[in-house]
Design a protein around this motif. Structure first.
Motif, PDB file in Angstrom:
ATOM      1  N   MET A   4       1.326  -1.185  -0.004  1.00  0.00           N
ATOM      2  CA  MET A   4      -0.069   0.202   0.484  1.00  0.00           C
ATOM      3  C   MET A   4       0.782   1.210   0.283  1.00  0.00           C
ATOM      4  SD  MET A   4      -2.936  -1.662   0.030  1.00  0.00           S
ATOM      5  CE  MET A   4      -3.949   0.289  -0.119  1.00  0.00           C
ATOM      6  N   ALA A  25      -3.199   0.403  -3.670  1.00  0.00           N
ATOM      7  CA  ALA A  25      -2.312  -0.790  -3.866  1.00  0.00           C
ATOM      8  C   ALA A  25      -1.537  -1.590  -5.253  1.00  0.00           C
ATOM      9  CB  ALA A  25      -3.934  -1.664  -3.413  1.00  0.00           C
ATOM     10  N   ILE A  29      -7.547  -4.789  -4.422  1.00  0.00           N
ATOM     11  CA  ILE A  29      -8.613  -5.026  -3.453  1.00  0.00           C
ATOM     12  C   ILE A  29      -9.673  -4.798  -3.351  1.00  0.00           C
ATOM     13  CG2 ILE A  29      -5.665  -4.558  -2.336  1.00  0.00           C
ATOM     14  CD1 ILE A  29      -6.961  -2.314  -1.260  1.00  0.00           C
ATOM     15  N   ASP A  32     -12.196  -3.438  -0.098  1.00  0.00           N
ATOM     16  CA  ASP A  32     -11.142  -4.076   0.962  1.00  0.00           C
ATOM     17  C   ASP A  32     -10.679  -3.182   1.340  1.00  0.00           C
ATOM     18  OD1 ASP A  32     -11.717  -7.441   0.048  1.00  0.00           O
ATOM     19  OD2 ASP A  32     -13.843  -5.914   0.691  1.00  0.00           O
ATOM     20  N   LEU A  33     -10.910  -1.641   2.179  1.00  0.00           N
ATOM     21  CA  LEU A  33     -10.377  -0.993   2.262  1.00  0.00           C
ATOM     22  C   LEU A  33     -10.716   0.337   3.577  1.00  0.00           C
ATOM     23  CD1 LEU A  33      -7.196   1.074   1.201  1.00  0.00           C
ATOM     24  CD2 LEU A  33      -8.635   2.424   2.103  1.00  0.00           C
ATOM     25  N   GLN A  90      -5.511  -2.187   4.005  1.00  0.00           N
ATOM     26  CA  GLN A  90      -6.175  -3.112   3.225  1.00  0.00           C
ATOM     27  C   GLN A  90      -6.372  -4.891   3.815  1.00  0.00           C
ATOM     28  OE1 GLN A  90      -5.155  -6.447   1.690  1.00  0.00           O
ATOM     29  NE2 GLN A  90      -3.231  -6.524   2.543  1.00  0.00           N
ATOM     30  N   ASN A  92      -8.222  -6.732   2.157  1.00  0.00           N
ATOM     31  CA  ASN A  92      -8.626  -8.007   0.553  1.00  0.00           C
ATOM     32  C   ASN A  92      -8.012  -9.126   0.683  1.00  0.00           C
ATOM     33  OD1 ASN A  92      -7.196  -9.002  -2.448  1.00  0.00           O
ATOM     34  ND2 ASN A  92     -10.170  -8.745  -1.813  1.00  0.00           N
ATOM     35  N   TYR A  96      -3.032  -8.594   5.956  1.00  0.00           N
ATOM     36  CA  TYR A  96      -3.154  -6.446   5.251  1.00  0.00           C
ATOM     37  C   TYR A  96      -2.177  -6.258   5.808  1.00  0.00           C
ATOM     38  CZ  TYR A  96      -7.170  -9.601   7.024  1.00  0.00           C
ATOM     39  OH  TYR A  96      -8.361 -10.734   6.778  1.00  0.00           O
TER      40      TYR A  96
END
Lengths: 107, 122
Positions: A4, A25, A29, A32-33, A90, A92, A96
């Motif tokens: 990230m 990213a 993703i 999903d943040l 993130q 995802n 993480y």
């Protein structure tokens, strides 16, 4: 691992300014943040989830946007209590990962 | 009101072990996965690992850098999650936070504990 890349790493701004922080990213993703605010000596506080949903109780001057690889946190009109460090996270894929953080300082 | 309270931090010697606790209240603990994060002094945040709810097998995921030295567990009867870190290194020094998660949105890392500080030093 998903990297990230958060920018800028630091930012000087004045009360009333509009501020934008970005996270990119290294692979998609979806949404999903989350965006988090952290003040010295305190735990992170979630501001935005699912990339663009405002956490209950968080002022509406905070907003998030993006999906896939590019995400943005915007503060529409800075208030004195907004000077802090901001992180994207993130969730995802494991592990993480966070952005490096953006330290928002008073000009 | 959702609350997460970490405990168990303190001064530890390199090579020793430490177990941290996270005690939850204000929600149905067993319905949630529990995750740990850490932050070295003056540095950014790092994900440590998490444990799924029993409904999803109670299995764990760990950061690769800690695998082999870390165990996350839970006791739903006590509404508590734990992280044990073995063979402590000076670079394990930092504040450790627990959070909860369920799904990918509303309940993902929404509440955090206040953190507990581990200092690894001889």
């Amino acid at each position: 691992d998903i990297q990230m890349t958060q920018s800028p790493s630091s930012l000087s701004a004045s009360v009333g300014d509009r501020v934008t922080i970005t996270c990119r990213a290294s692979q998609g993703i979806r949404s999903d943040l989350g965006w988090y605010q952290q003040k010295p000596g305190k735990a992170p506080k979630r501001l935005i989830y699912a990339a663009s949903s405002l956490q209950s109780g968080v002022p509406s001057r905070f907003s998030g946007s993006g999906s896939g690889t590019d995400f943005t946190l915007t503060i529409s009109s800075l208030q004195p209590e907004d000077f802090a460090t901001y992180y994207c996270l993130q969730h995802n894929n494991y592990p993480y990962t966070f952005g490096q953080g953006t330290k928002l300082e008073i000009k | 009101e959702v609350q997460l309270v970490e405990s168990g931090g303190g001064l530890a010697q390199p090579g020793r072990s430490l177990r941290l606790s996270c005690t939850a209240s204000g929600f149905t603990f067993g319905d949630f996965a529990m995750s740990w994060f850490r932050q070295a002094p003056g540095k950014g945040l790092e994900w440590v690992g998490f444990i799924r709810s029993k409904a999803y097998g109670g299995t764990t995921e760990y950061a690769a850098s800690l695998r082999g030295r870390i165990t996350i567990s839970r006791d739903d009867s006590r509404s508590s999650a734990y992280v044990q870190l073995n063979s402590l290194k000076t670079e394990d020094t930092g504040v450790y936070y627990c959070t909860r998660l369920r799904g990918l949105g509303t309940y993902t890392f929404d509440y955090w504990g206040q953190g507990t500080l581990i200092t690894v030093s001889s």
